[in-house]
Design a protein around this motif. Structure first.
Motif, PDB file in Angstrom:
ATOM      1  N   PHE A 157       0.965  -1.252  -0.113  1.00  0.00           N
ATOM      2  CA  PHE A 157      -0.066   0.018  -0.038  1.00  0.00           C
ATOM      3  C   PHE A 157       0.817   1.092  -0.044  1.00  0.00           C
ATOM      4  O   PHE A 157       0.517   2.339  -0.600  1.00  0.00           O
ATOM      5  N   GLU A 158       2.003   1.289   0.855  1.00  0.00           N
ATOM      6  CA  GLU A 158       3.015   2.529   0.980  1.00  0.00           C
ATOM      7  C   GLU A 158       3.868   2.683  -0.036  1.00  0.00           C
ATOM      8  O   GLU A 158       4.168   3.686  -0.472  1.00  0.00           O
ATOM      9  N   GLU A 159       4.867   1.559  -0.085  1.00  0.00           N
ATOM     10  CA  GLU A 159       5.916   1.742  -0.921  1.00  0.00           C
ATOM     11  C   GLU A 159       5.521   1.498  -2.396  1.00  0.00           C
ATOM     12  O   GLU A 159       6.613   1.927  -3.409  1.00  0.00           O
ATOM     13  N   MET A 160       4.565   0.731  -3.025  1.00  0.00           N
ATOM     14  CA  MET A 160       4.213   0.805  -3.988  1.00  0.00           C
ATOM     15  C   MET A 160       3.335   2.010  -4.707  1.00  0.00           C
ATOM     16  O   MET A 160       3.323   2.610  -5.812  1.00  0.00           O
ATOM     17  N   TYR A 161       2.421   2.250  -3.741  1.00  0.00           N
ATOM     18  CA  TYR A 161       1.296   3.455  -4.192  1.00  0.00           C
ATOM     19  C   TYR A 161       1.253   4.404  -3.123  1.00  0.00           C
ATOM     20  O   TYR A 161       0.015   5.009  -3.322  1.00  0.00           O
ATOM     21  N   GLY A 162       1.995   4.483  -2.316  1.00  0.00           N
ATOM     22  CA  GLY A 162       1.798   5.599  -1.119  1.00  0.00           C
ATOM     23  C   GLY A 162       1.798   7.038  -1.622  1.00  0.00           C
ATOM     24  O   GLY A 162       2.422   7.285  -2.859  1.00  0.00           O
ATOM     25  N   PRO A 163       1.511   7.886  -1.148  1.00  0.00           N
ATOM     26  CA  PRO A 163       1.358   9.029  -1.405  1.00  0.00           C
ATOM     27  C   PRO A 163       2.362  10.053  -1.173  1.00  0.00           C
ATOM     28  O   PRO A 163       2.421  11.008  -0.341  1.00  0.00           O
ATOM     29  N   ARG A 164       3.463   9.796  -2.009  1.00  0.00           N
ATOM     30  CA  ARG A 164       4.568  10.676  -2.261  1.00  0.00           C
ATOM     31  C   ARG A 164       5.339  10.497  -3.483  1.00  0.00           C
ATOM     32  O   ARG A 164       5.092   9.870  -4.084  1.00  0.00           O
ATOM     33  N   ASP A 165       6.401  11.460  -3.627  1.00  0.00           N
ATOM     34  CA  ASP A 165       6.989  11.362  -4.844  1.00  0.00           C
ATOM     35  C   ASP A 165       8.162  10.274  -4.766  1.00  0.00           C
ATOM     36  O   ASP A 165       9.082  10.249  -3.885  1.00  0.00           O
ATOM     37  N   PHE A 166       7.975   9.207  -5.815  1.00  0.00           N
ATOM     38  CA  PHE A 166       8.807   8.086  -5.765  1.00  0.00           C
ATOM     39  C   PHE A 166       9.751   8.369  -6.997  1.00  0.00           C
ATOM     40  O   PHE A 166      10.676   7.327  -7.370  1.00  0.00           O
ATOM     41  N   SER A 167       9.933   9.485  -7.622  1.00  0.00           N
ATOM     42  CA  SER A 167      10.843   9.728  -8.770  1.00  0.00           C
ATOM     43  C   SER A 167      12.416   9.293  -8.194  1.00  0.00           C
ATOM     44  O   SER A 167      13.204   8.553  -9.283  1.00  0.00           O
ATOM     45  N   GLN A 168      12.964   9.608  -7.010  1.00  0.00           N
ATOM     46  CA  GLN A 168      14.403   9.126  -6.945  1.00  0.00           C
ATOM     47  C   GLN A 168      14.229   7.462  -6.601  1.00  0.00           C
ATOM     48  O   GLN A 168      15.383   7.103  -7.285  1.00  0.00           O
ATOM     49  N   ARG A 169      13.364   6.912  -6.180  1.00  0.00           N
ATOM     50  CA  ARG A 169      13.507   5.464  -5.943  1.00  0.00           C
ATOM     51  C   ARG A 169      13.311   4.827  -7.654  1.00  0.00           C
ATOM     52  O   ARG A 169      14.007   4.008  -7.877  1.00  0.00           O
ATOM     53  N   ASP A 170      12.479   5.774  -8.160  1.00  0.00           N
ATOM     54  CA  ASP A 170      12.354   5.067  -9.526  1.00  0.00           C
ATOM     55  C   ASP A 170      13.515   5.122 -10.495  1.00  0.00           C
ATOM     56  O   ASP A 170      14.017   4.342 -11.113  1.00  0.00           O
ATOM     57  N   ASN A 171      14.338   6.371 -10.173  1.00  0.00           N
ATOM     58  CA  ASN A 171      15.683   6.358 -10.765  1.00  0.00           C
ATOM     59  C   ASN A 171      16.578   5.480 -10.426  1.00  0.00           C
ATOM     60  O   ASN A 171      17.485   4.952 -11.145  1.00  0.00           O
ATOM     61  N   ASP A 172      16.775   5.363  -9.005  1.00  0.00           N
ATOM     62  CA  ASP A 172      17.579   4.298  -8.452  1.00  0.00           C
ATOM     63  C   ASP A 172      17.167   2.892  -9.142  1.00  0.00           C
ATOM     64  O   ASP A 172      18.374   2.110  -9.308  1.00  0.00           O
ATOM     65  N   ALA A 173      16.079   2.592  -9.226  1.00  0.00           N
ATOM     66  CA  ALA A 173      15.637   1.089  -9.699  1.00  0.00           C
ATOM     67  C   ALA A 173      16.354   0.969 -10.966  1.00  0.00           C
ATOM     68  O   ALA A 173      16.775  -0.073 -11.388  1.00  0.00           O
ATOM     69  N   LEU A 225      -2.421  -3.355 -21.126  1.00  0.00           N
ATOM     70  CA  LEU A 225      -1.323  -2.920 -20.266  1.00  0.00           C
ATOM     71  C   LEU A 225      -1.576  -3.262 -18.839  1.00  0.00           C
ATOM     72  O   LEU A 225      -0.687  -3.639 -17.885  1.00  0.00           O
ATOM     73  N   ARG A 226      -2.826  -2.989 -18.360  1.00  0.00           N
ATOM     74  CA  ARG A 226      -3.259  -3.134 -16.986  1.00  0.00           C
ATOM     75  C   ARG A 226      -3.253  -4.625 -16.571  1.00  0.00           C
ATOM     76  O   ARG A 226      -3.042  -4.966 -15.560  1.00  0.00           O
ATOM     77  N   GLU A 238      -0.328  -9.083 -14.007  1.00  0.00           N
ATOM     78  CA  GLU A 238       0.524 -10.548 -13.992  1.00  0.00           C
ATOM     79  C   GLU A 238       1.933 -10.087 -13.499  1.00  0.00           C
ATOM     80  O   GLU A 238       2.478 -10.900 -12.936  1.00  0.00           O
ATOM     81  N   LEU A 239       2.312  -8.927 -13.673  1.00  0.00           N
ATOM     82  CA  LEU A 239       3.827  -8.521 -13.230  1.00  0.00           C
ATOM     83  C   LEU A 239       3.643  -8.649 -11.561  1.00  0.00           C
ATOM     84  O   LEU A 239       4.563  -9.022 -10.856  1.00  0.00           O
ATOM     85  N   ILE A 240       2.521  -7.936 -10.840  1.00  0.00           N
ATOM     86  CA  ILE A 240       2.160  -7.965  -9.427  1.00  0.00           C
ATOM     87  C   ILE A 240       2.286  -9.335  -8.733  1.00  0.00           C
ATOM     88  O   ILE A 240       2.897  -9.239  -7.762  1.00  0.00           O
ATOM     89  N   ARG A 241       1.680 -10.181  -9.463  1.00  0.00           N
ATOM     90  CA  ARG A 241       1.483 -11.576  -9.160  1.00  0.00           C
ATOM     91  C   ARG A 241       2.768 -12.299  -9.093  1.00  0.00           C
ATOM     92  O   ARG A 241       3.438 -12.880  -8.005  1.00  0.00           O
ATOM     93  N   LEU A 246       7.867  -3.634 -13.596  1.00  0.00           N
ATOM     94  CA  LEU A 246       6.670  -3.267 -12.960  1.00  0.00           C
ATOM     95  C   LEU A 246       6.812  -1.755 -12.296  1.00  0.00           C
ATOM     96  O   LEU A 246       5.572  -1.187 -12.485  1.00  0.00           O
ATOM     97  N   ILE A 247       7.727  -1.367 -11.801  1.00  0.00           N
ATOM     98  CA  ILE A 247       7.964  -0.086 -11.284  1.00  0.00           C
ATOM     99  C   ILE A 247       7.707   1.009 -12.453  1.00  0.00           C
ATOM    100  O   ILE A 247       7.190   2.005 -12.460  1.00  0.00           O
ATOM    101  N   SER A 248       8.497   0.419 -13.545  1.00  0.00           N
ATOM    102  CA  SER A 248       8.677   1.639 -14.864  1.00  0.00           C
ATOM    103  C   SER A 248       7.025   1.662 -15.333  1.00  0.00           C
ATOM    104  O   SER A 248       6.681   2.482 -15.388  1.00  0.00           O
ATOM    105  N   LEU A 249       6.400   0.661 -15.397  1.00  0.00           N
ATOM    106  CA  LEU A 249       4.992   0.537 -16.212  1.00  0.00           C
ATOM    107  C   LEU A 249       4.012   1.460 -15.323  1.00  0.00           C
ATOM    108  O   LEU A 249       3.120   1.994 -15.635  1.00  0.00           O
ATOM    109  N   THR A 250       4.144   0.803 -13.884  1.00  0.00           N
ATOM    110  CA  THR A 250       3.369   1.856 -12.829  1.00  0.00           C
ATOM    111  C   THR A 250       3.523   3.108 -12.887  1.00  0.00           C
ATOM    112  O   THR A 250       2.586   3.856 -13.147  1.00  0.00           O
ATOM    113  N   ALA A 251       4.669   3.429 -12.993  1.00  0.00           N
ATOM    114  CA  ALA A 251       4.837   5.125 -13.137  1.00  0.00           C
ATOM    115  C   ALA A 251       4.412   5.754 -14.233  1.00  0.00           C
ATOM    116  O   ALA A 251       3.817   6.686 -14.541  1.00  0.00           O
ATOM    117  N   ASP A 252       4.514   5.014 -15.489  1.00  0.00           N
ATOM    118  CA  ASP A 252       3.959   5.380 -16.863  1.00  0.00           C
ATOM    119  C   ASP A 252       2.583   5.339 -16.990  1.00  0.00           C
ATOM    120  O   ASP A 252       1.931   6.532 -17.115  1.00  0.00           O
TER     121      ASP A 252
END
Length: 205
Positions: A40-56, A121-122, A127-130, A80-86
């Motif tokens: 709930f928080e690290e994948m979809y939480g309410p904050r800017d994940f741009s640094q995490r995504d760049n690190d990934a 895409l959804r 499928e990626l989440i699972r 999954l991180i890239s697709l979710t961000a897009d």
């Protein structure tokens, strides 16, 4: 006038809240509580994940110090991180274009979700989440991996990889005491598929 980032965070607030609501029964199972919080928080939480995504995207430069883990083991996580961000960026742009208030409701959310017209895409995201839940669960069985993640925080910080390292460490900690992940992963997949088909008005044959 609200900014793109403000709408993006509002979208994440909404999505995190919806997931908490729809999977509160899973999170109430003691074994799955930490996994639910991570989801709930690290994948979809309410904050800017741009640094995490760049690190990934630079993860391959860090894996050489993590025993038993190779890039192919976590390629799906990166995808999954890239697709979710897009997908979230696209929804954010649609909400702004529609001129809706930043306090949009579920009906508006599902309207732009459907108008995005990206069912395939959804489905791939589901499928990626699972698959990612299953794969990371297997990786979390390694005590060597845990020791490496727990002891490499300083290296990650010096290497400019702190956000990505924190994400991996929190994921490991959330899963290390889980005895089985199948029920959690399958429940999320099946319920989200039902919801996806409802929004796209897919009929089962």
């Amino acid at each position: 006038m609200k900014t793109f980032l403000q709408y993006r965070i509002a979208l994440q607030v909404f999505q995190s809240g919806r997931l908490r609501r729809d999977f509160s029964d899973l999170a109430a199972i003691p074994m799955y509580g930490p996994v639910g919080e991570f989801f709930f928080e690290e994948m979809y939480g309410p904050r800017d994940f741009s640094q995490r995504d760049n690190d990934a995207r630079r993860l391959q430069h860090f894996l050489h110090i993590v025993p038993g883990v190779h890039l192919h083991d976590i390629e799906q996580i990166l995808e999954l991180i890239s697709l979710t961000a897009d997908l979230d960026d696209d929804l954010t742009r649609r909400l702004i274009a529609l001129g809706v208030p930043i306090t949009f409701d579920e009906a508006i959310y599902e309207q732009v979700y459907r108008e995005a017209d990206n069912y395939d895409l959804r489905m791939h995201q589901l499928e990626l989440i699972r698959s990612c839940l299953m794969n990371v669960y297997q990786l979390s069985r390694s005590h060597l991996l845990g020791m490496a993640l727990e002891s490499s925080g300083l290296f990650a910080r010096l290497a400019g990889f702190e956000a990505g390292h924190t994400f991996l460490l929190k994921g490991y900690r959330a899963l290390r005491d889980v005895n089985e992940i199948d029920h959690f992963a399958v429940t999320i997949y099946s319920r989200e598929l039902i919801r996806l088909d409802r929004i796209y008005e897919k009929e089962k044959v």
